[in-house]
Write an enzyme that holds these catalytic residues in place. Structure first.
Site, PDB file in Angstrom:
ATOM      1  N   GLU A 193      36.577  42.567  22.988  1.00 16.93           N
ATOM      2  CA  GLU A 193      37.188  42.072  24.220  1.00 16.93           C
ATOM      3  C   GLU A 193      38.713  42.015  24.108  1.00 16.93           C
ATOM      4  O   GLU A 193      39.418  42.328  25.067  1.00 16.93           O
ATOM      5  CB  GLU A 193      36.631  40.691  24.579  1.00 16.93           C
ATOM      6  CG  GLU A 193      35.201  40.703  25.091  1.00 16.93           C
ATOM      7  CD  GLU A 193      35.043  41.510  26.371  1.00 16.93           C
ATOM      8  OE1 GLU A 193      36.025  41.658  27.124  1.00 16.93           O
ATOM      9  OE2 GLU A 193      33.930  42.002  26.627  1.00 16.93           O
ATOM     10  N   TYR A 276      39.879  34.659  30.512  1.00 12.47           N
ATOM     11  CA  TYR A 276      38.955  35.793  30.565  1.00 12.47           C
ATOM     12  C   TYR A 276      38.197  35.964  29.250  1.00 12.47           C
ATOM     13  O   TYR A 276      36.971  36.073  29.234  1.00 12.47           O
ATOM     14  CB  TYR A 276      39.690  37.095  30.900  1.00 12.47           C
ATOM     15  CG  TYR A 276      38.809  38.295  30.613  1.00 12.47           C
ATOM     16  CD1 TYR A 276      37.783  38.630  31.475  1.00 12.47           C
ATOM     17  CD2 TYR A 276      38.950  39.029  29.425  1.00 12.47           C
ATOM     18  CE1 TYR A 276      36.918  39.676  31.194  1.00 12.47           C
ATOM     19  CE2 TYR A 276      38.096  40.084  29.134  1.00 12.47           C
ATOM     20  CZ  TYR A 276      37.085  40.397  30.019  1.00 12.47           C
ATOM     21  OH  TYR A 276      36.227  41.425  29.732  1.00 12.47           O
ATOM     22  N   ASP A 294      36.999  40.858  35.002  1.00 14.90           N
ATOM     23  CA  ASP A 294      38.074  41.766  34.628  1.00 14.90           C
ATOM     24  C   ASP A 294      38.384  42.661  35.828  1.00 14.90           C
ATOM     25  O   ASP A 294      37.924  42.416  36.941  1.00 14.90           O
ATOM     26  CB  ASP A 294      37.704  42.585  33.391  1.00 14.90           C
ATOM     27  CG  ASP A 294      36.574  43.580  33.661  1.00 14.90           C
ATOM     28  OD1 ASP A 294      35.966  43.540  34.764  1.00 14.90           O
ATOM     29  OD2 ASP A 294      36.294  44.421  32.774  1.00 14.90           O
TER      30      ASP A 294
END
Length: 515
Positions: A193, A276, A294
């Site tokens: 990520e 996020y 995202d």
């Protein structure tokens, strides 16, 4: 006529008719194009479809590419055929689709002779979002007026699609793997990520595999030398991520016993982890019901609900919708499914709406052009900054390098000497600011785009420097450049000065690096 199923090409329970067979070919051709990208074939499936259906006019699957259909005529929409390598392949299937359109239109105009077949073909066109005899461009969803979206289980639709069509990624536990009892590794999820932020999947894969080879566990990464981590990251861009990656690994190792926290709040407290990343790791690694959003998810949500407020101001509204849709069951798979849908189907240009599990519920498809979403505020022109870079080679053929300060733009990375340029101020772009006196020869100008500005560096080279450097740097053999933490802008500088090693600058993923 062989048996087929429109959704996944598996054997159907009963045979299909000629209309279904041709519709299947059309949908498979679109799927092949979508999965392959750039108008290229996607293996044997696309080849088989190309053999079955010779050519087609434009793109009948693109919402909005819809023209008026009259008797004996099927006119594509306003889309113009691109003059690129894919045009020849598109041309091969024109005749068959044209014949299908001619047949459909003839039946529509003279339906009393074959009312059953006419209606059947008409509904097949409608399922592909093509409305016959339309006087203007229209966007529609079959039976959309009868759908109560408030009662729609969007997560069930999406997870059923994901179970069939998920991407195979090196850091991912697929549904089949999960059924066998395998669970996601939080270290793998976190590492992927962080790397994927502002970077493509294809660019990340080799870096992810390299990091796992060098540092298989988070404790290994924590114990690594910072210079080694920065060197392994070089070329991936957004270098603050690499510095924070190292700090986060050290914190997990020293304060959490090498185990990642399993909640959003706990993850958000780690260095370099924002909203996020905390949500993504919590959902994917620990199956927490976290709203993950995202750029791909923003696009899907904005189209599904036709959110016309411009970004970035619309982010809170979009995230609220994501939170509303995220299920308690399989929230990690739901998050990954949303990302996959945006990456492969709900793409920025020419989305494959006929293959989307939300096609019957998408408000942008029903009332607008999906490509108009998400709405973005007008971008400001990027300022241009100037500077100079100096490539010095000693009498042994070694290059002079130095290390940038840890903070700020490209912090901690390796560079050749440059003038004092920043994102706000130009630097001198002449030899007047060279690190030392020498016979500096101009080697051209390189351009590099950062997030908020464009940089143009005048490149100079000097050879056979006799004395050792005392300019806060060191002399490095050219053969060792691959081991150095050189950002892409410095690789471009060196390639301009020393063309024989121009391969060091061939990283097309990092044309825009973060400050």
């Amino acid at each position: 006529m062989h048996n087929a199923d429109l959704a996944d090409s598996r054997i159907a329970e009963k045979a299909v008719d000629a209309g279904n067979e041709l519709t299947l070919g059309m949908v498979q051709e679109k799927r092949a194009r979508t999965l392959a990208g750039n108008g290229q074939h996607a293996g044997t499936m696309a080849d088989a479809v190309a053999r079955k259906i010779p050519s087609r006019p434009g793109n009948l699957f693109r919402p909005g590419a819809i023209g008026k259909i009259g008797p004996g005529n099927l006119v594509p929409g306003a889309e113009k055929r691109r003059g690129n390598a894919s045009a020849a392949r598109n041309h091969r299937i024109d005749d068959a689709i044209g014949q299908f359109g001619n047949l459909a239109c003839t039946l529509f105009s003279d339906g009393h002779r074959s009312p059953g077949l006419a209606n059947d073909l008409k509904h097949k066109l409608i399922r592909l979002h093509i409305r016959p005899f339309s006087g203007k461009r229209q966007f529609m969803t079959a039976h959309s007026s009868k759908i109560d979206r408030s009662q729609t289980d969007f997560s069930a639709l999406l997870l059923a699609w994901y179970d069939r069509h998920h991407r195979e990624l090196p850091w991912r536990i697929t549904p089949a793997m999960a059924r066998k009892g395998l669970r996601a590794d939080p270290y793998h999820v976190w590492l992927s990520e962080v790397m994927l932020q502002q970077t493509t999947v294809q660019a990340v894969k080799p870096y992810f595999e390299k990091f796992l080879h060098l540092w298989p566990r988070v404790t290994d990464l924590a114990a690594a030398e910072t210079e080694a981590v920065m060197a392994a990251w070089a070329g991936l861009g957004y270098y603050a991520r690499a510095r924070n990656l190292k700090k986060c690994a050290e914190t997990v190792a020293s304060q959490h016993g090498g185990v990642f926290p399993d909640t959003e709040d706990g993850l958000r407290a780690l260095p370099g982890i924002g909203d996020y990343t905390a949500a993504a790791v919590a959902a994917i690694a620990f199956n927490r019901q976290a709203a993950v959003m995202d750029g791909n998810v923003e696009r899907v949500i904005s189209r599904l609900f036709a959110i016309d407020a411009p970004l970035p101001g619309a982010k809170p509204q979009m995230k609220a919708k994501v939170a509303e849709l995220t299920p308690a069951h399989r929230p990690g798979d739901f998050a990954q499914a949303m990302m996959d849908l945006g990456a492969t189907i709900c793409t920025p240009k020419r989305p494959a709406c006929a293959l989307c599990p939300f096609r019957d519920h998408c408000q942008a498809l029903e009332h607008h052009d999906p490509e108009q979403f998400p709405v973005k505020a007008a971008k400001k022109a990027k300022p241009v900054r100037l500077g100079a870079a100096f490539v010095a080679l000693d009498d042994k053929g070694r290059i002079l390098l130095r290390r940038r300060e840890d903070k700020g733009l490209l912090g901690g990375m390796t560079e050749v000497p440059t003038t004092e340029w920043t994102s706000r101020v130009d630097g001198d772009h002449t030899t007047a600011s060279a690190p030392f006196a020498a016979d500096w020869q101009a080697k051209g100008i390189i351009t590099h785009v950062f997030t908020h500005f464009e940089l143009r560096l005048s490149v100079f080279r000097a050879d056979n420097i006799a004395s050792p450097a005392t300019h806060h740097g060191w002399w490095e053999p050219l053969a060792n450049l691959d081991r150095q933490a050189l950002p892409t802008v410095m690789k471009k500088v060196i390639a301009a000065a020393i063309p024989i090693i121009s391969g060091h600058a061939n990283n097309d993923e990092q044309t825009a690096e973060k400050e």
